[in-house]
Scaffold this motif. Structure first.
Motif, short mmCIF file in Angstrom:
data_model
loop_
_atom_site.label_atom_id
_atom_site.label_comp_id
_atom_site.label_asym_id
_atom_site.label_seq_id
_atom_site.Cartn_x
_atom_site.Cartn_y
_atom_site.Cartn_z
N LEU A 52 23.96 -33.79 20.55
CA LEU A 52 23.08 -33.87 21.71
C LEU A 52 23.78 -33.22 22.88
CD1 LEU A 52 20.48 -35.08 22.95
CD2 LEU A 52 21.82 -37.10 23.46
N ARG A 53 23.26 -32.10 23.35
CA ARG A 53 23.81 -31.42 24.52
C ARG A 53 23.02 -31.91 25.73
NH1 ARG A 53 27.26 -27.86 25.81
NH2 ARG A 53 27.72 -27.07 23.74
N ILE A 54 23.72 -32.61 26.62
CA ILE A 54 23.08 -33.22 27.77
C ILE A 54 22.98 -32.24 28.93
CG2 ILE A 54 23.27 -35.09 29.45
CD1 ILE A 54 24.55 -36.71 27.17
N ASP A 55 24.02 -31.52 29.17
CA ASP A 55 24.01 -30.42 30.14
C ASP A 55 25.08 -29.44 29.70
OD1 ASP A 55 26.39 -31.62 30.91
OD2 ASP A 55 25.63 -32.39 32.80
N LYS A 56 25.43 -28.49 30.55
CA LYS A 56 26.40 -27.46 30.14
C LYS A 56 27.80 -28.03 29.89
CE LYS A 56 23.97 -23.69 32.28
NZ LYS A 56 23.99 -22.57 33.21
N LYS A 57 28.11 -29.14 30.53
CA LYS A 57 29.45 -29.71 30.42
C LYS A 57 29.57 -30.82 29.38
CE LYS A 57 30.49 -28.95 35.29
NZ LYS A 57 30.84 -29.63 36.55
N HIS A 58 28.49 -31.51 29.09
CA HIS A 58 28.57 -32.71 28.28
C HIS A 58 27.75 -32.62 26.99
CE1 HIS A 58 29.31 -34.00 32.46
NE2 HIS A 58 30.26 -34.71 31.90
N LYS A 59 28.36 -33.11 25.93
CA LYS A 59 27.65 -33.20 24.68
C LYS A 59 28.17 -34.41 23.90
CE LYS A 59 30.59 -29.98 22.14
NZ LYS A 59 30.63 -28.74 21.40
N VAL A 60 27.30 -34.94 23.08
CA VAL A 60 27.66 -36.07 22.23
C VAL A 60 27.46 -35.60 20.79
CG1 VAL A 60 27.21 -38.48 21.65
CG2 VAL A 60 26.88 -37.67 24.00
N GLU A 61 28.50 -35.69 20.00
CA GLU A 61 28.46 -35.16 18.64
C GLU A 61 28.37 -36.29 17.62
OE1 GLU A 61 32.19 -33.08 19.00
OE2 GLU A 61 31.12 -31.16 19.08
N ALA A 62 27.96 -35.91 16.42
CA ALA A 62 27.93 -36.79 15.24
C ALA A 62 27.05 -38.02 15.45
CB ALA A 62 29.34 -37.19 14.84
#
Length: 93
Positions: A52-62
């Motif tokens: 899940l890419r929340i914005d350009k800086k943050h993502k949550v994987e797996a």
């Protein structure tokens, strides 16, 4: 090294609040989010997960495919934006 990094990410996790979310110790206001992207690579397909890419800086994987975080987050964003619009309209009168 990869296991340690993923363990620390999972330990901090993502926390949802009424007006913002927290990834680790960083607060992100829902009204500041413009897009939420669902990405699935080859390994994600094998392990039935997604990123899940929340914005350009943050993502949550797996994230497990059984958990629909995208829809939940989109509902929170819409709610926060509607509340902000409602407050602006109340202040206008």
């Amino acid at each position: 090294l990869g296991l340690i990094l993923n363990f620390t990410k999972a330990k901090h996790g993502i926390k949802f609040y009424n007006d913002h979310l927290e990834i680790g110790h960083q607060k992100i206001q829902y009204v500041s989010l413009t897009t939420v992207e669902y990405k699935q690579g080859l390994l994600d397909k094998m392990f039935k997960t997604y990123t899940l890419r929340i914005d350009k800086k943050h993502k949550v994987e797996a994230i497990s495919q059984n958990v629909n975080v995208v829809q939940y987050l989109q509902q929170l964003i819409n709610y926060a934006k509607s509340q902000q619009t409602g407050q602006f309209q109340q202040n206008k009168y």
